[in-house]
Design a protein around this motif. Structure first.
Motif, PDB file in Angstrom:
ATOM      1  N   GLU A  84       0.828  -1.206   0.000  1.00 36.75           N
ATOM      2  CA  GLU A  84       0.000   0.000   0.000  1.00 36.75           C
ATOM      3  C   GLU A  84       0.863   1.257   0.000  1.00 36.75           C
ATOM      4  OE1 GLU A  84      -3.777  -0.134   2.384  1.00 36.75           O
ATOM      5  OE2 GLU A  84      -2.704  -1.769   3.371  1.00 36.75           O
ATOM      6  N   VAL A  85       1.948   1.228   0.752  1.00 32.35           N
ATOM      7  CA  VAL A  85       2.859   2.371   0.791  1.00 32.35           C
ATOM      8  C   VAL A  85       3.413   2.655  -0.605  1.00 32.35           C
ATOM      9  CG1 VAL A  85       5.131   3.141   1.605  1.00 32.35           C
ATOM     10  CG2 VAL A  85       3.488   2.164   3.228  1.00 32.35           C
ATOM     11  N   GLU A  86       3.830   1.622  -1.305  1.00 33.37           N
ATOM     12  CA  GLU A  86       4.413   1.806  -2.635  1.00 33.37           C
ATOM     13  C   GLU A  86       3.383   2.292  -3.645  1.00 33.37           C
ATOM     14  OE1 GLU A  86       7.582   1.776  -3.429  1.00 33.37           O
ATOM     15  OE2 GLU A  86       8.042   1.342  -1.343  1.00 33.37           O
ATOM     16  N   GLY A 135      -1.489  14.457   2.013  1.00 32.47           N
ATOM     17  CA  GLY A 135      -1.640  13.681   3.240  1.00 32.47           C
ATOM     18  C   GLY A 135      -1.973  12.234   2.945  1.00 32.47           C
ATOM     19  N   SER A 136      -1.660  11.356   3.888  1.00 29.62           N
ATOM     20  CA  SER A 136      -1.943   9.934   3.760  1.00 29.62           C
ATOM     21  C   SER A 136      -2.104   9.340   5.153  1.00 29.62           C
ATOM     22  CB  SER A 136      -0.792   9.236   3.022  1.00 29.62           C
ATOM     23  OG  SER A 136      -0.964   7.827   3.033  1.00 29.62           O
ATOM     24  N   TRP A 137      -2.791   8.215   5.206  1.00 28.84           N
ATOM     25  CA  TRP A 137      -2.914   7.474   6.465  1.00 28.84           C
ATOM     26  C   TRP A 137      -2.176   6.136   6.393  1.00 28.84           C
ATOM     27  CZ3 TRP A 137      -6.591   7.954   2.715  1.00 28.84           C
ATOM     28  CH2 TRP A 137      -7.006   6.785   2.092  1.00 28.84           C
ATOM     29  N   ILE A 138      -1.671   5.786   5.198  1.00 27.53           N
ATOM     30  CA  ILE A 138      -1.090   4.456   4.984  1.00 27.53           C
ATOM     31  C   ILE A 138       0.243   4.339   5.726  1.00 27.53           C
ATOM     32  CG2 ILE A 138      -0.253   2.840   3.246  1.00 27.53           C
ATOM     33  CD1 ILE A 138      -2.133   4.299   1.242  1.00 27.53           C
ATOM     34  N   GLY A 139       0.291   3.451   6.681  1.00 27.21           N
ATOM     35  CA  GLY A 139       1.461   3.295   7.536  1.00 27.21           C
ATOM     36  C   GLY A 139       1.284   3.947   8.893  1.00 27.21           C
ATOM     37  N   GLY A 140       0.187   4.715   9.065  1.00 29.52           N
ATOM     38  CA  GLY A 140      -0.064   5.373  10.339  1.00 29.52           C
ATOM     39  C   GLY A 140      -1.403   5.019  10.951  1.00 29.52           C
ATOM     40  N   ASP A 141      -2.295   4.396  10.169  1.00 28.06           N
ATOM     41  CA  ASP A 141      -3.628   4.029  10.659  1.00 28.06           C
ATOM     42  C   ASP A 141      -3.578   2.626  11.244  1.00 28.06           C
ATOM     43  OD1 ASP A 141      -6.254   3.505  11.156  1.00 28.06           O
ATOM     44  OD2 ASP A 141      -6.969   3.834   9.113  1.00 28.06           O
ATOM     45  N   ARG A 142      -3.543   2.543  12.572  1.00 26.00           N
ATOM     46  CA  ARG A 142      -3.419   1.258  13.262  1.00 26.00           C
ATOM     47  C   ARG A 142      -4.767   0.682  13.674  1.00 26.00           C
ATOM     48  NH1 ARG A 142      -0.947   5.070  15.656  1.00 26.00           N
ATOM     49  NH2 ARG A 142      -1.454   4.787  17.828  1.00 26.00           N
ATOM     50  N   ASP A 143      -5.842   1.447  13.542  1.00 21.25           N
ATOM     51  CA  ASP A 143      -7.149   1.029  14.036  1.00 21.25           C
ATOM     52  C   ASP A 143      -7.623  -0.222  13.304  1.00 21.25           C
ATOM     53  OD1 ASP A 143      -9.598   0.891  15.234  1.00 21.25           O
ATOM     54  OD2 ASP A 143     -10.505   2.525  14.095  1.00 21.25           O
ATOM     55  N   GLY A 144      -7.596  -1.352  13.986  1.00 24.21           N
ATOM     56  CA  GLY A 144      -8.066  -2.602  13.409  1.00 24.21           C
ATOM     57  C   GLY A 144      -7.065  -3.308  12.518  1.00 24.21           C
ATOM     58  N   ASN A 145      -5.862  -2.783  12.396  1.00 27.70           N
ATOM     59  CA  ASN A 145      -4.852  -3.420  11.542  1.00 27.70           C
ATOM     60  C   ASN A 145      -3.598  -3.684  12.362  1.00 27.70           C
ATOM     61  OD1 ASN A 145      -3.060  -4.289   9.599  1.00 27.70           O
ATOM     62  ND2 ASN A 145      -3.594  -2.700   8.115  1.00 27.70           N
ATOM     63  N   PRO A 146      -3.425  -4.901  12.846  1.00 29.12           N
ATOM     64  CA  PRO A 146      -2.264  -5.213  13.695  1.00 29.12           C
ATOM     65  C   PRO A 146      -0.932  -5.161  12.952  1.00 29.12           C
ATOM     66  CG  PRO A 146      -3.459  -7.224  13.141  1.00 29.12           C
ATOM     67  CD  PRO A 146      -4.281  -6.082  12.636  1.00 29.12           C
ATOM     68  N   HIS A 147      -0.979  -5.110  11.608  1.00 29.45           N
ATOM     69  CA  HIS A 147       0.254  -5.093  10.831  1.00 29.45           C
ATOM     70  C   HIS A 147       0.843  -3.681  10.720  1.00 29.45           C
ATOM     71  CE1 HIS A 147      -0.400  -9.248   9.706  1.00 29.45           C
ATOM     72  NE2 HIS A 147      -1.616  -8.952   9.290  1.00 29.45           N
ATOM     73  N   VAL A 148       0.095  -2.671  11.158  1.00 26.26           N
ATOM     74  CA  VAL A 148       0.606  -1.299  11.141  1.00 26.26           C
ATOM     75  C   VAL A 148       1.240  -1.008  12.493  1.00 26.26           C
ATOM     76  CG1 VAL A 148       0.036   1.142  10.870  1.00 26.26           C
ATOM     77  CG2 VAL A 148      -1.140  -0.564   9.488  1.00 26.26           C
ATOM     78  N   ASN A 149       2.506  -0.674  12.497  1.00 21.77           N
ATOM     79  CA  ASN A 149       3.237  -0.451  13.738  1.00 21.77           C
ATOM     80  C   ASN A 149       4.321   0.610  13.502  1.00 21.77           C
ATOM     81  OD1 ASN A 149       5.251  -1.848  12.291  1.00 21.77           O
ATOM     82  ND2 ASN A 149       4.571  -3.806  13.152  1.00 21.77           N
ATOM     83  N   ALA A 150       5.272   0.692  14.405  1.00 18.13           N
ATOM     84  CA  ALA A 150       6.338   1.693  14.284  1.00 18.13           C
ATOM     85  C   ALA A 150       7.156   1.480  13.016  1.00 18.13           C
ATOM     86  CB  ALA A 150       7.236   1.650  15.517  1.00 18.13           C
ATOM     87  N   ASP A 151       7.395   0.222  12.647  1.00 18.84           N
ATOM     88  CA  ASP A 151       8.152  -0.054  11.428  1.00 18.84           C
ATOM     89  C   ASP A 151       7.397   0.424  10.193  1.00 18.84           C
ATOM     90  OD1 ASP A 151      10.245  -1.171  12.818  1.00 18.84           O
ATOM     91  OD2 ASP A 151       9.496  -3.225  12.644  1.00 18.84           O
TER      92      ASP A 151
END
Length: 335
Positions: free
Chosen positions: A30-32, A68-84
Motif C-alpha cells: 500500500e505504501v508503494e 496527506g496519507s494514512w497508509i502506515g499510520g492508521d493502526r485502528d483494526g490493523n495489527p500489521h501497522v506499527n512503528a516499522d
C-alpha cells in the motif's frame, strides 16, 4: 478519429481487466502504491498548478496545498501497522522526494550557464558560489553553477543522513547537510532573486527554479503528512497499564469520567514519565509506545510537518483525547 480510437482502446482495456486483486496487499504494498501516485502525479502537478494560479492572479500565492496519507499510520483494526510501518512510509516518501529534488538541481546546473564576465550577480549568490566548493577552473566565471554545486552537495549530504546511503548521483564535493527544508529554500530563493534583479531574466512562475522552490515549500522533506489513527479502547488499555505499573492508579478503567480527567490532567502537568525501561508491559502497550517514539524521531528527522494529526476512533469523551496526550508525552511530543 485518433482521440476516439484512444478512448475506445482504454475502455476495452478496462473492460478486460480483472476488477479485484487475487493477492492480499500488505502495508508495504500500500505504501508503494500511494507513493507512485505522489511521485508520478503530485510532484509535477502541484507546482504547475501554483504557476498557473500565479499567472492568473498576477501575484504569488502562498503554498497552501498539502498532501496527506494514512497508509502506515492508521493502526485502528490493523495489527500489521506499527512503528516499522510508520518508518517505512515516511522513509520511502522522503527518499523519492529528495531524489526528485536532486534531479531538478542537476538539471538547473546544466541550464544556468550565466557568466559573470557578461552579466552581474548578487553578492549573496557570489557568496554561495564561494562556499560551494567547486574549484573547477572551467566554471570560475559561472557563479550559478558553482553555487548549485554546493547546494547539490548539501542536499546529497541530507539524503545520506536521512536515507542512510549515498544518493543515486553522488555529489562532486563534500558539504554539511541542510538542517531543514527552509534552509534549502532560502538558498534557492537567493538564486531566483539574483536572476531577477541582476541578470534581468524574466523568470516565469512556471520556470524550473520557481517550480523547485514551490515544491520545497509544499512538500518539505517529507512529501506527504502521515496521519496517525488508533481506537480509543486501545488508548484506554495502554494508559491503564502505564498508570498501574507506575503506581499512579490501580484500575484506571474503573474510574468515572470526571475522575479519569482529573487523574490524566495531573499526569500531564507533571514532568515525570510513566513508562520505565525496566518494567514489563503487554505487547500492545510496547507497540503503541514504539509508534509515538517513532513519530517523535520522524519530527526530528523530517520536520514537524511529517506528522500533524492524530485521529481517535470511537472518541466519546474528554478522557479519550487526554489519553493520547499521555501517550505522546512519553515520546516528548507533549510538554
Amino acid at each position: 478519429e485518433p482521440i476516439e480510437e484512444g478512448i475506445a482502446r482504454q475502455i476495452a482495456l478496462a473492460w478486460q481487466t480483472r476488477a479485484l486483486r487475487r493477492e492480499r496487499l500488505y502495508v508495504a504494498d500500500e505504501v508503494e502504491i500511494a507513493l507512485a501516485h505522489f511521485r508520478d502525479i503530485f510532484l509535477t502537478v502541484v507546482p504547475t498548478l501554483f504557476a498557473r494560479w500565479e499567472r492568473l492572479l498576477g501575484q504569488r500565492p502562498a503554498s497552501f496545498l498539502r498532501l496527506g496519507s494514512w497508509i502506515g499510520g492508521d493502526r485502528d483494526g490493523n495489527p500489521h501497522v506499527n512503528a516499522d510501518s510508520l518508518r517505512l512510509a515516511l522513509g520511502r516518501a522522503s527518499q523519492a522526494l529528495l531524489t526528485d529534488y536532486l534531479d531538478q538541481l542537476n538539471a538547473l546546473g546544466a541550464e544556468l550557464s550565466i557568466s559573470s564576465e557578461i552579466a552581474s550577480v548578487s553578492a549573496q549568490v557570489d557568496a554561495l558560489a564561494q562556499r560551494g566548493g567547486d574549484l573547477n577552473s572551467a566554471r570560475a566565471d559561472e557563479p550559478y553553477r558553482r553555487a548549485l554545486t554546493g547546494i547539490y552537495a548539501r542536499l546529497a549530504a541530507t539524503y545520506q543522513k536521512m536515507i542512510g546511503r549515498a544518493p543515486p548521483r553522488p555529489a562532486s564535493v563534500s558539504a554539511e547537510p541542510y538542517p531543514d527544508a527552509q534552509c534549502l529554500r532560502a538558498d534557492l530563493a537567493t538564486l531566483e532573486q539574483s536572476l531577477h534583479t541582476e541578470s534581468r531574466i524574466g523568470l516565469r512562475s512556471g520556470g524550473p527554479l520557481a517550480r523547485l522552490i514551490r515544491a520545497v515549500e509544499t512538500f518539505g522533506y517529507h512529501l506527504a503528512t502521515l496521519d496517525l489513527r488508533q481506537n480509543a479502547d486501545v488508548h484506554a488499555r495502554v494508559v491503564a497499564e502505564l498508570l498501574k505499573v507506575a503506581g499512579a492508579a490501580a484500575d484506571y478503567r474503573e474510574l468515572e469520567e470526571a475522575q479519569r480527567v482529573a487523574l490524566l490532567r495531573r499526569e500531564l502537568a507533571s514532568e515525570r514519565l510513566l513508562a520505565s525501561p525496566y518494567s514489563n508491559y503487554s505487547p500492545e502497550t510496547i507497540s503503541e509506545l514504539a509508534v509515538v517514539r517513532a513519530a517523535a524521531e520522524a519530527h526530528q528527522r523530517y520536520g514537524p510537518g511529517c506528522i500533524t494529526t492524530y485521529i481517535v476512533s470511537k472518541c466519546e469523551s474528554v478522557s479519550d483525547l487526554l489519553e493520547v496526550n499521555i501517550l505522546i508525552k512519553e515520546a516528548g511530543l507533549y510538554r
